[in-house]
Design a protein around this motif. Sequence first.
Motif, PDB file in Angstrom:
ATOM      1  N   LEU A 145       2.373  -0.226   6.045  1.00  0.00           N
ATOM      2  CA  LEU A 145       2.842  -0.382   4.666  1.00  0.00           C
ATOM      3  C   LEU A 145       2.837  -1.855   4.246  1.00  0.00           C
ATOM      4  N   LEU A 157      -0.198   3.008  -6.554  1.00  0.00           N
ATOM      5  CA  LEU A 157       0.934   3.451  -5.734  1.00  0.00           C
ATOM      6  C   LEU A 157       0.365   4.016  -4.435  1.00  0.00           C
ATOM      7  N   TYR A 158       1.048   3.763  -3.350  1.00  0.00           N
ATOM      8  CA  TYR A 158       0.547   4.238  -2.050  1.00  0.00           C
ATOM      9  C   TYR A 158       1.731   4.619  -1.160  1.00  0.00           C
ATOM     10  N   GLU A 159       1.453   5.493  -0.213  1.00  0.00           N
ATOM     11  CA  GLU A 159       2.470   5.926   0.760  1.00  0.00           C
ATOM     12  C   GLU A 159       1.791   6.543   1.973  1.00  0.00           C
ATOM     13  N   SER A 210       5.628   0.960   9.560  1.00  0.00           N
ATOM     14  CA  SER A 210       6.119  -0.188   8.783  1.00  0.00           C
ATOM     15  C   SER A 210       5.050  -1.268   8.644  1.00  0.00           C
ATOM     16  N   LYS A 243      -1.793   8.354   0.856  1.00  0.00           N
ATOM     17  CA  LYS A 243      -1.784   8.935  -0.492  1.00  0.00           C
ATOM     18  C   LYS A 243      -1.816   7.795  -1.521  1.00  0.00           C
ATOM     19  N   THR A 288      -5.698  11.828  -1.432  1.00  0.00           N
ATOM     20  CA  THR A 288      -5.383  11.388  -0.069  1.00  0.00           C
ATOM     21  C   THR A 288      -6.672  11.102   0.675  1.00  0.00           C
TER      22      THR A 288
END
Length: 242
Positions: free
Chosen positions: A84, A66-68, A81, A53, A34
């Motif tokens: 992202l 991958l991301y969030e 939103s 992350k 992170t």
Amino acid sequence: MTDYGEEQRNELEALEAIYPDSFTVLSENPPSFTITVTSEAGENEETVQTTLKFTYSETYPDEAPLYEIFSQENLEDNDVSDILKLLALQSEENLGMVMIFTLVTAVQEKLNEIVDQIKTRREEEKKQKEKEAEEAEKKLFHGTPVTIENFLSWKAKFDAELLEIKKKRMKEEEQAGKNKLSGKQLFETDHNLDTSDIQFLEDAGNNVEVDESLFQEMDDLELEDDEDDPDYHPADPGSDSD
């Protein structure tokens, strides 16, 4: 042949050096970590913040990581939103190159924009409130323009209120007339009036003082005899007077 593992390890070392206070490794296989990103302070020292992350895919950087949004502070749902969407766009544009620093930098700039938007929104809200207050003040001094429609509406309401006042007044006057007693009725209903004069005399009693010096002796008074008056003409008892 690309050595994905080596590229990933080299990037991780660089990221740890660039973000020593906000870089945290979560796992080594697959590599996951992170990075916390904070905006610059706004007008009132407010900030927005998000923790991103990332998890490397097996063939990263030829494949997007991958991301969030791991966590966030002071961000609206639409802000999350937008972030992202920004990550998706930047990942697509930077395929084939290590990109975490580029993604984090793009998010950093986005957070700064959000703080500026908060400032702009507050200024617009302030101006809107001032405009509403000014319009309310103008309306207070200038009143509502009179039209046929609002005049007729006002007159109908005024006439109805006036009619109610008249009805109420007539009812009160009618009721007052019914409740008004005559002198005889007052005397009959208030028995204190029966003895009021007697009580007054008794209360006076011997307290009435008479100044005798105001009166002269009857002998000192000179009373003229009516018969000595030349204009005195007693009527004849036996005759009718004119």
